[in-house]
Design an enzyme around this catalytic site. Structure first.
Site, PDB file in Angstrom:
ATOM      1  N   ASP A 158       0.827  -1.208   0.000  1.00 13.34           N
ATOM      2  CA  ASP A 158       0.000   0.000   0.000  1.00 13.34           C
ATOM      3  C   ASP A 158       0.861   1.258   0.000  1.00 13.34           C
ATOM      4  OD1 ASP A 158      -2.591   0.691  -0.302  1.00 13.34           O
ATOM      5  OD2 ASP A 158      -3.130   0.641   1.813  1.00 13.34           O
TER       6      ASP A 158
ATOM      7  N   ASP B 207      -9.084  -2.436   2.669  1.00 17.00           N
ATOM      8  CA  ASP B 207      -8.974  -1.833   3.998  1.00 17.00           C
ATOM      9  C   ASP B 207      -9.989  -2.426   4.972  1.00 17.00           C
ATOM     10  OD1 ASP B 207      -6.992  -0.142   2.999  1.00 17.00           O
ATOM     11  OD2 ASP B 207      -8.464   1.309   2.304  1.00 17.00           O
TER      12      ASP B 207
END
Length: 500
Positions: free
Chosen positions: A351, A411
Site C-alpha cells: 500500500d 482496507d
C-alpha cells in the site's frame, strides 16, 4: 486506500507547479418563478482572478451561449452580442488569454470556455496580457448542454469558490460500514469455527460438515504468492486499464452475487418456515433458495447496467461490496498469527509503496494506486472495489472530481482476516471473545486515526498504514498479557481435547 474530500486542485498544483487548476462553482439560475438553480464545476486560475467564497452580494450576468465559435477573432461575432454578459465559447485554436482579451474588448463581463475533454489546469503567459481583468473559467461542454435542458435559454450565472470543508460527515457512514463489516465477518467466522469444532467432536456430523466446508486456509507461502499477484494485477491495471476494468467489473458481479447469496442463505437457514423442496437430477434443493439465487443474480445485473448512475447505484454497490467482504472474511482462514503478520505486513508495504513511492517512478508524477483508483488517463469507468458514500458537505470538489467518499475493500478485508482469526482463537481457547473485541476496537481506532490524518493532510491515505499497526500491536499485547503468545503465534489446535 481511503479518500474523502480530496483537494485535487492542490494535488495537481504539487505535481504540475506550472499549471493552475483551482476549482470553483458556477451558480446558474433559470428564469422561472421561483427560479430553478443548479451548480456546475469550473476550473480557474487564482493568479488571474480572485473569486468570492460565498454567494452573498454576488453579481449575476445573463449567459450568452456562443459555443458555435472558438472566439479567436473579434470578427467572428456581430457587434454588441457580448455587452454586459457572461459568454461561453468553445476551447481551441488560440490561448485562453487571447480569447479573454477579445471578449473583454467586446464588453463581456465573464468568459467561460467549454471543453469536451477532461478539465485541466489553465496556464498561459500573463505577462503579455496584464490588461486582461475579465474572469476566465473552464467548464465542461456537457454542463452547458445540461444547463440549457434544465434551466432553459434564459440563464443568469455567477462564479464563486467556497472553502473546502475540514471534515465530511459521509466519513461517519464509511466508518460505521467498515467497523460493522469487520465485526460481523469476524463473528461469522467464529460461528463457522464453532460448528467445525462440534463436527470434530461428533463423528456422526463430521462427514456432513466436511461437505459443507468451503473455507480456504492461507499458509505463509500462499500469503506471499497472494501479495505478488496483487502487485502484478495493480501494475497491469495501470497500463491496460481500459480493457481490464471490464474484467474486474465482470468478476465483481459474479463474486458479489455469490457472496450475497451465501450471506442471505445463512440468514434464511435460521428461519424454520418455507422449507419445501424440489428434486432435480437426483439433487434436492429448497425452493426459497432458488428464488434467493435469482434475486442475487438480478441485483448484480442491475448494478452492472446502472453502475454509473450516481444517484442510487452506490447503495447497491455498497450492499454487494459488504456481502463480498463478509464472505471473503468468513471463507479465507488464517491458520495462525504468524501468517497474519506476514500478510498484513506485506500488504502494508504494498500500500505504502504504490501510494507514496511510485510518484517518483511514473512519468507524470502520480501514484499508481491513486491513478488506478481514479481511472488512469481520464477513463470514465471506475473499479468497483470500493465502498462509496456521497459526500454530504457542499464544495467545488464535490462537483468537479470526487462526489463520493471512498474506502477500498482491502482496507476492510485485510484487517478483517486478523479479526476473524482472533474470533476463531477465542472459540478454540474459550477466551470469552477478548481477542475479538480488542482487535475490533483497535480496527475502529485505526479508522479514526486514518480520518484524522486525512483531514489534516487533505490527500488520500493508505489506510493500512494506520490499521495494520493498530490491530497487530493490540492483538500482540493481549496475547502477551494473557501469556498465550506462543499458542497465538502458532495457532491453537482444536483437534485434541475439545468438547462442546
Amino acid at each position: 486506500m481511503v479518500a474523502a474530500g480530496l483537494p485535487w486542485a492542490a494535488l495537481w498544483a504539487l505535481l504540475l507547479p506550472l499549471v493552475a487548476a483551482d476549482e470553483g462553482i458556477l451558480h446558474a439560475s433559470g428564469g422561472g418563478v421561483p427560479p430553478v438553480t443548479k451548480d456546475y464545476c469550473i476550473i480557474y486560475n487564482s493568479n488571474w482572478v480572485s473569486l468570492p467564497k460565498t454567494l452573498d452580494n454576488a453579481t449575476f450576468w445573463p449567459l450568452e451561449n456562443l459555443t458555435s465559435t472558438v472566439l479567436c477573432s473579434s470578427s467572428e461575432l456581430p457587434s454588441g452580442v457580448m455587452t454586459d454578459k457572461a459568454v461561453v465559447v468553445m476551447r481551441g485554436n488560440c490561448t485562453f488569454l487571447e480569447k479573454a482579451r477579445i471578449a473583454q474588448s467586446l464588453g463581456a463581463k465573464m468568459l467561460l470556455i467549454a471543453s469536451k475533454s477532461r478539465l485541466s489546469g489553465i496556464a498561459d503567459n500573463k505577462t503579455d496580457f496584464e490588461d486582461v481583468t475579465l474572469p476566465v473559467a473552464l467548464i465542461r461542454y456537457n454542463d452547458i448542454v445540461d444547463m440549457q435542458l434544465v434551466l432553459g435559454n434564459e440563464v443568469n450565472v455567477t462564479l464563486y469558490s467556497p472553502p473546502l470543508p475540514e471534515f465530511d460527515y459521509s466519513m461517519v457512514v464509511i466508518f460505521l460500514i467498515a467497523v460493522f463489516t469487520v465485526a460481523l465477518g469476524g463473528y461469522w467466522s467464529g460461528v463457522a469455527e464453532l460448528e467445525t469444532l462440534k463436527a470434530v467432536a461428533s463423528p456422526g456430523e463430521r462427514e456432513t460438515r466436511r461437505k459443507k466446508e468451503e473455507n480456504v486456509t492461507f499458509t505463509p507461502v500462499t500469503v506471499i504468492l497472494f501479495v505478488v499477484i496483487c502487485c502484478v494485477m495493480l501494475v497491469l491495471l495501470y497500463f491496460f486499464y481500459k480493457w481490464l476494468v471490464y474484467v474486474i467489473i465482470s468478476v465483481f458481479c459474479l463474486a458479489s452475487a455469490m457472496s450475497l447469496y451465501n450471506c442471505l442463505a445463512a440468514l434464511i437457514g435460521e428461519i424454520p418456515i418455507g422449507q419445501c423442496r424440489v428434486t432435480c437430477c437426483n439433487k434436492t434443493i429448497e425452493v426459497r433458495l432458488i428464488f434467493l439465487a435469482v434475486f442475487c443474480i438480478a441485483a448484480a445485473v442491475v448494478w452492472a447496467v446502472f453502475r454509473n448512475e450516481d444517484r442510487w447505484a452506490w447503495i447497491l454497490q455498497d450492499i454487494l461490496g459488504v456481502a463480498f467482504c463478509l464472505n471473503f472474511i468468513k471463507t479465507l482462514k488464517m491458520p495462525n498469527f504468524k501468517s497474519c503478520v506476514i500478510l498484513l505486513g506485506l500488504l502494508l508495504l504494498y500500500d505504502v509503496f504504490f501510494v507514496f513511492i511510485t510518484p517518483f517512478i511514473t512519468k507524470n508524477g502520480a501514484s499508481i494506486m491513486v491513478e488506478v483508483a481514479a481511472g488512469p488517463f481520464g477513463n470514465s469507468e471506475k473499479l468497483p472495489v470500493v465502498i462509496r458514500v456521497p459526500r454530504l458537505e457542499h464544495s467545488a470538489s464535490t462537483l468537479c472530481d470526487l462526489p463520493f467518499s471512498l474506502l477500498g475493500f482491502g482496507d476492510i478485508i485485510v484487517p478483517g482476516l486478523l479479526v476473524a482469526y482472533c474470533r476463531r482463537f477465542d472459540v478454540q481457547t474459550r477466551s470469552s471473545s477478548v481477542y475479538f473485541i480488542s482487535c475490533t476496537i483497535a480496527y475502529a481506532v485505526g479508522m479514526v486515526l486514518t480520518f484524522v490524518v486525512l483531514a489534516l493532510m487533505k490527500m488520500g491515505q493508505p489506510a493500512l498504514l494506520y490499521l495494520v499497526p493498530c490491530t497487530l500491536i493490540t492483538s500482540s499485547l493481549v496475547a502477551w498479557r494473557r501469556k498465550e503468545m506462543k499458542k497465538f503465534w502458532k495457532g491453537s489446535s482444536y483437534q485434541v481435547g475439545w468438547m462442546p
